[in-house]
Design a protein around this motif. Structure first.
Motif, PDB file in Angstrom:
ATOM      1  N   GLY B 160     -16.006  16.003 -54.158  1.00 37.78           N
ATOM      2  CA  GLY B 160     -15.205  16.060 -52.933  1.00 37.78           C
ATOM      3  C   GLY B 160     -16.051  16.637 -51.815  1.00 37.78           C
ATOM      4  O   GLY B 160     -16.525  17.761 -51.910  1.00 37.78           O
ATOM      5  N   ILE B 161     -16.270  15.856 -50.763  1.00 36.52           N
ATOM      6  CA  ILE B 161     -17.187  16.259 -49.703  1.00 36.52           C
ATOM      7  C   ILE B 161     -16.511  16.288 -48.344  1.00 36.52           C
ATOM      8  O   ILE B 161     -15.927  15.290 -47.912  1.00 36.52           O
ATOM      9  CB  ILE B 161     -18.401  15.306 -49.643  1.00 36.52           C
ATOM     10  CG1 ILE B 161     -19.094  15.342 -51.002  1.00 36.52           C
ATOM     11  CG2 ILE B 161     -19.353  15.684 -48.521  1.00 36.52           C
ATOM     12  CD1 ILE B 161     -20.436  14.709 -51.004  1.00 36.52           C
ATOM     13  N   SER B 200      -9.411  27.297 -56.510  1.00 31.78           N
ATOM     14  CA  SER B 200     -10.092  26.093 -56.042  1.00 31.78           C
ATOM     15  C   SER B 200      -9.504  25.651 -54.703  1.00 31.78           C
ATOM     16  O   SER B 200      -8.360  25.962 -54.369  1.00 31.78           O
ATOM     17  CB  SER B 200      -9.963  24.969 -57.069  1.00 31.78           C
ATOM     18  OG  SER B 200      -8.602  24.614 -57.215  1.00 31.78           O
ATOM     19  N   LEU B 201     -10.318  24.934 -53.949  1.00 31.84           N
ATOM     20  CA  LEU B 201      -9.911  24.439 -52.640  1.00 31.84           C
ATOM     21  C   LEU B 201      -9.677  22.935 -52.772  1.00 31.84           C
ATOM     22  O   LEU B 201     -10.538  22.222 -53.263  1.00 31.84           O
ATOM     23  CB  LEU B 201     -11.027  24.730 -51.643  1.00 31.84           C
ATOM     24  CG  LEU B 201     -10.707  24.633 -50.168  1.00 31.84           C
ATOM     25  CD1 LEU B 201      -9.758  25.756 -49.760  1.00 31.84           C
ATOM     26  CD2 LEU B 201     -11.982  24.722 -49.355  1.00 31.84           C
ATOM     27  N   VAL B 202      -8.495  22.471 -52.341  1.00 33.48           N
ATOM     28  CA  VAL B 202      -8.179  21.057 -52.465  1.00 33.48           C
ATOM     29  C   VAL B 202      -7.912  20.479 -51.076  1.00 33.48           C
ATOM     30  O   VAL B 202      -7.196  21.076 -50.280  1.00 33.48           O
ATOM     31  CB  VAL B 202      -6.948  20.847 -53.376  1.00 33.48           C
ATOM     32  CG1 VAL B 202      -6.539  19.375 -53.403  1.00 33.48           C
ATOM     33  CG2 VAL B 202      -7.251  21.324 -54.789  1.00 33.48           C
ATOM     34  N   GLY B 203      -8.524  19.331 -50.796  1.00 32.32           N
ATOM     35  CA  GLY B 203      -8.341  18.696 -49.498  1.00 32.32           C
ATOM     36  C   GLY B 203      -7.487  17.449 -49.597  1.00 32.32           C
ATOM     37  O   GLY B 203      -7.509  16.754 -50.614  1.00 32.32           O
ATOM     38  N   SER B 204      -6.703  17.188 -48.547  1.00 30.53           N
ATOM     39  CA  SER B 204      -5.917  15.959 -48.494  1.00 30.53           C
ATOM     40  C   SER B 204      -5.695  15.607 -47.026  1.00 30.53           C
ATOM     41  O   SER B 204      -6.039  16.383 -46.140  1.00 30.53           O
ATOM     42  CB  SER B 204      -4.567  16.145 -49.200  1.00 30.53           C
ATOM     43  OG  SER B 204      -3.826  17.166 -48.568  1.00 30.53           O
ATOM     44  N   VAL B 238     -12.467  20.296 -53.130  1.00 25.80           N
ATOM     45  CA  VAL B 238     -13.611  20.339 -52.216  1.00 25.80           C
ATOM     46  C   VAL B 238     -14.791  20.974 -52.947  1.00 25.80           C
ATOM     47  O   VAL B 238     -14.729  22.125 -53.372  1.00 25.80           O
ATOM     48  CB  VAL B 238     -13.287  21.169 -50.954  1.00 25.80           C
ATOM     49  CG1 VAL B 238     -14.511  21.250 -50.045  1.00 25.80           C
ATOM     50  CG2 VAL B 238     -12.109  20.561 -50.203  1.00 25.80           C
ATOM     51  N   ASP B 239     -15.881  20.189 -53.122  1.00 19.30           N
ATOM     52  CA  ASP B 239     -17.056  20.702 -53.825  1.00 19.30           C
ATOM     53  C   ASP B 239     -18.174  21.084 -52.871  1.00 19.30           C
ATOM     54  O   ASP B 239     -19.045  21.879 -53.221  1.00 19.30           O
ATOM     55  CB  ASP B 239     -17.607  19.626 -54.787  1.00 19.30           C
ATOM     56  CG  ASP B 239     -16.622  19.319 -55.903  1.00 19.30           C
ATOM     57  OD1 ASP B 239     -16.301  20.231 -56.676  1.00 19.30           O
ATOM     58  OD2 ASP B 239     -16.166  18.169 -55.996  1.00 19.30           O
TER      59      ASP B 239
END
Lengths: 95, 321
Positions: B160-161, B200-204, B238-239
């Protein structure tokens, strides 16, 4: 050197609020200026130069947005944007 | 390190829980509609067995209450007047809401109490255990700290970028090129990030504008309509952050070996950052793809600059003898 941040609250007056056309015009005017421009509503602050970002604000007629401009031409940018918003984006169907 | 996105965890409402759980939890409203704006101040589930038995010490009043098979059977075993009294006491504590699981049907008395105390009474088809697990996950999602950041997000080679940079530098064009390479768009220009319970961080994308994208010179396009369902993705951890920067503004701060990994902080989560100097004509698509693959390798423990360094040092020691 930290630039001064200019800030102004604006109320959307056109019928359909921040939809594609107004967002496009807003981003276009904002992009003419060097100042970094952000728009905030309900705690969400987004780039004023991005159509997609402006649309995510979900601002409707009557919504108050806070526009911030950071840079030497910040005040001028706010003048131009405020004029656009108060002219209801010159949209004939939404006056 | 400055935190670029901060928002406090907000308590959620029963209405939002009901909306989120309509499909995923097969939730429906039975009574007590006037209480839908009630806040759920603790994102957890409680089974009010002890409360129905009359024991209220340490009762977690801020939580969602689930009446399952055991609670329901116990409740039905009570004489009718006691039943009403115990149920009234549970409603009177003003819990956020009460859920009957396993298709149990609340009786008229319970419905009347829900309306009297403005405590929503919900029903689910699910069995209590799985319901409690799934509901806890939904509550975590709803109450997770979140923020919107000015970045485009892609899934590239499983990573995830976030792609960020000043307006007009080519975030969307880079994303488009990556889509053509078979990777998926998560969000264009405005990404909503949330911090999960596990850190963890997650994007959408923001739902209203999800998968629409602005291409300068063309206008707005709908990505999956052009490139197909595989060209988009709902959400992704998000990595990595790729920051596009005009070369004229970069100076000599660019890392040439990969040793000094920078970090960006969003909602208190540190994310590795790669700063990319953008010069006219630079192929950002292939570059970002390679960045993703390299970091994927690094996550699996293979770090190129360390391997190379070891190799050279070994050789130099041998030659010096």
């Amino acid at each position: 050197m930290a630039e001064e941040i200019h800030e102004r609250k604006m109320t959307l007056l056109n019928r359909y609020g921040m939809h594609v056309r107004p967002a496009g015009l807003f981003a276009k005017i904002a992009s003419r200026h060097d100042a970094a421009i952000t728009v905030e509503k309900d705690g969400n602050s987004v780039s004023g130069k991005s159509i997609m970002a402006l649309l995510t604000l979900e601002a409707v007629c009557g919504s108050v947005i806070t526009v911030r401009a950071e840079g030497p031409d910040g005040e001028e940018a706010l003048d131009d944007l405020e004029a656009l918003v108060s002219r209801k984006f010159d949209l004939p169907d939404e006056q | 390190m400055p935190d670029d996105a901060k928002t406090a965890a907000a308590p959620t409402t029963v209405k939002k829980f009901l909306e989120a759980g309509k499909k995923r939890l097969s939730l429906s409203l039975v009574a007590g509609e006037s209480g839908l704006d009630r806040q759920i101040r603790e994102p957890a589930i409680n089974r009010p067995g002890l409360a129905l038995a009359g024991f209220y010490k340490f009762f977690p009043v801020k939580r969602i209450q689930v009446v399952g098979h055991a609670e329901f059977s116990y409740y039905m075993s009570l004489p009718e007047d006691l039943r009403r009294e115990r149920m009234e006491r549970l409603f009177a504590t003003r819990v956020p809401c009460i859920v009957y699981s396993r298709r149990r049907k609340p009786d008229d008395a319970a419905c009347a109490l829900a309306n009297k105390y403005s405590v929503p009474l919900l029903r689910t088809q699910m069995i209590t255990g799985p319901f409690a697990n799934a509901a806890t996950i939904i509550m975590e999602e709803l109450t997770a700290p979140r923020a919107r950041i000015h970045a485009t997000m892609m899934e590239v080679a499983g990573m995830g970028i976030l792609i960020e940079g000043p307006p007009g530098i080519g975030k969307s064009e880079t994303a488009l090129g990556l889509i053509k390479h078979g990777y998926a768009l998560v969000a264009d220009d405005c990404t909503e990030v949330r911090r999960n319970g596990d850190g963890s961080l997650v994007g959408s994308a923001v739902p209203l504008t999800r998968f629409y994208m602005e291409m300068r010179g063309l206008g707005i396009i709908h990505v999956p309509s052009i490139f197909g369902a595989a060209s988009v993705r709902g959400e992704k951890k998000v990595d990595l952050v790729v920051t596009l920067k005009r070369q004229s503004e970069c100076g000599d701060e660019i890392d040439r070996t990969g040793e000094n990994v920078l970090y960006r902080t969003f909602l208190g989560v540190d994310v590795p950052q790669v700063v990319v100097p953008v010069a006219p004509g630079r192929d950002l698509v292939n570059f970002v793809e390679t960045v993703a693959q390299e970091f994927s390798l690094r996550l699996s423990g293979q770090i190129a600059h360390i391997d190379l360094d070891e190799r050279i040092k070994r050789r130099n020691v041998q030659l010096a003898q």
